[in-house]
Design a protein around this motif. Structure first.
Motif, PDB file in Angstrom:
ATOM      1  N   ASP A  66     -50.970  17.254  37.406  1.00 25.69           N
ATOM      2  CA  ASP A  66     -51.263  16.191  38.358  1.00 25.69           C
ATOM      3  C   ASP A  66     -52.237  16.710  39.422  1.00 25.69           C
ATOM      4  O   ASP A  66     -52.575  17.898  39.442  1.00 25.69           O
ATOM      5  CB  ASP A  66     -49.977  15.659  38.999  1.00 25.69           C
ATOM      6  N   ARG A 222     -42.601  10.263  32.424  1.00 29.03           N
ATOM      7  CA  ARG A 222     -42.984  10.559  33.816  1.00 29.03           C
ATOM      8  C   ARG A 222     -44.492  10.723  33.946  1.00 29.03           C
ATOM      9  O   ARG A 222     -45.076  10.344  34.988  1.00 29.03           O
ATOM     10  CB  ARG A 222     -42.268  11.807  34.320  1.00 29.03           C
ATOM     11  N   LYS A 226     -47.118   8.538  36.119  1.00 29.96           N
ATOM     12  CA  LYS A 226     -48.074   9.200  37.009  1.00 29.96           C
ATOM     13  C   LYS A 226     -49.481   8.676  36.786  1.00 29.96           C
ATOM     14  O   LYS A 226     -50.219   8.391  37.735  1.00 29.96           O
ATOM     15  CB  LYS A 226     -48.010  10.705  36.786  1.00 29.96           C
ATOM     16  N   ASP A 227     -49.876   8.535  35.529  1.00 28.17           N
ATOM     17  CA  ASP A 227     -51.224   8.053  35.230  1.00 28.17           C
ATOM     18  C   ASP A 227     -51.425   6.620  35.714  1.00 28.17           C
ATOM     19  O   ASP A 227     -52.499   6.265  36.215  1.00 28.17           O
ATOM     20  CB  ASP A 227     -51.493   8.147  33.730  1.00 28.17           C
ATOM     21  N   ARG A 241     -45.330   0.239  35.397  1.00 27.76           N
ATOM     22  CA  ARG A 241     -44.905   1.507  36.010  1.00 27.76           C
ATOM     23  C   ARG A 241     -43.480   1.404  36.544  1.00 27.76           C
ATOM     24  O   ARG A 241     -42.670   2.331  36.370  1.00 27.76           O
ATOM     25  CB  ARG A 241     -45.868   1.901  37.127  1.00 27.76           C
TER      26      ARG A 241
END
Length: 266
Positions: A66, A222, A226-227, A241
């Motif tokens: 990330d 996860r 995040k993306d 999401r």
């Protein structure tokens, strides 16, 4: 072949590093959690410090989780990068994070953003799709390395590869979520699962149905969430999401296992 430093040996990074080593490249590798190379691999030398890994490397490849992980590594290695080095960031971090790294670089150091589409299997066989952004000279310098990993798609200038990755992953994750909801709807209406799935697979959603039913992919829920957060976007991807985050027990499972939970009424 010049020396490569490869930083980040996670689900994707380790098979990618092995793929480069099998092509004759010499790699110095690092991972935040040491011991990711459990047995000797020709062409791979694991070190405990990212700064040590990049010393003397002509090409630096990062494959990190990330933006925070990328920024942390940038703080540790930027001062060690010699003029003429090209840093290839293959992480899914978005164009803003790539721009922040670029601002840290010493004079004479290039940066190419090259996130990938594909899972663990293609990472080890050269079957990835590599979305590349950067200056033409820097891109051409590292093209042989990237072509060893998969099909290179030239996206444009700096940040373009990172941006297109967010577009593509948003469409893929959102589409997989739609397939999961559609199969759940079929079940609630009493339709045989095989019938509904077969009709969807035979139409324009065929690729998404295959991804939703994958058994050999490894894209954790996860990271999908995040993306989507990086992509921002409108209400549809935001809702997807939230649905992903509603299953924390599946955080480390592949996206297809989330679809299984949705189909089961979760």
């Amino acid at each position: 072949m010049e020396k490569i430093a490869f930083l980040g040996l996670g689900r994707m990074g380790l098979p990618m590093a092995r793929r480069l080593a099998s092509g004759g490249y010499s790699l110095t590798v690092w991972n935040r959690t040491p011991g990711r190379v459990p047995e000797p691999v020709e062409g791979l030398v694991e070190v405990a410090d990212p700064a040590a890994a990049v010393r003397g490397a002509g090409v630096v490849v990062t494959m990190l989780a990330d933006p925070a992980a990328l920024a942390a590594v940038a703080r540790q290695i930027s001062a060690e990068l010699a003029p003429g080095t090209v840093w290839v960031d293959m992480s899914s971090v978005g164009p803003a994070a790539v721009a922040e790294v670029r601002d840290r670089l010493p004079d004479g150091v290039g940066l190419v953003d090259a996130p990938v589409l594909g899972s663990v299997g293609p990472a080890g066989t050269g079957g990835l799709t590599v979305l590349v952004g950067g200056g033409p000279e820097d891109v051409e310098r590292v093209r042989p390395v990237l072509e060893r990993l998969g099909r290179v798609v030239d996206c444009g200038g700096p940040g373009a590869g990172a941006a297109l990755k967010l577009v593509a992953i948003g469409a893929i994750v959102g589409g997989v979520a739609v397939v999961g909801e559609a199969l759940a709807l079929a079940g609630s209406l009493g339709l045989p699962e095989e019938l509904a799935e077969g009709v969807l697979a035979a139409g324009p959603l065929g690729g998404l149905v295959a991804r939703a039913r994958a058994v050999d992919a490894d894209f954790p829920v996860r990271l999908a969430a995040k993306d989507l957060a990086l992509a921002g976007g409108g209400p549809v991807l935001g809702a997807v999401r939230e649905r992903l985050l509603a299953h924390p027990e599946l955080a480390e499972q592949d996206l297809a296992r989330w679809v299984d939970a949705v189909r089961a009424g979760g």
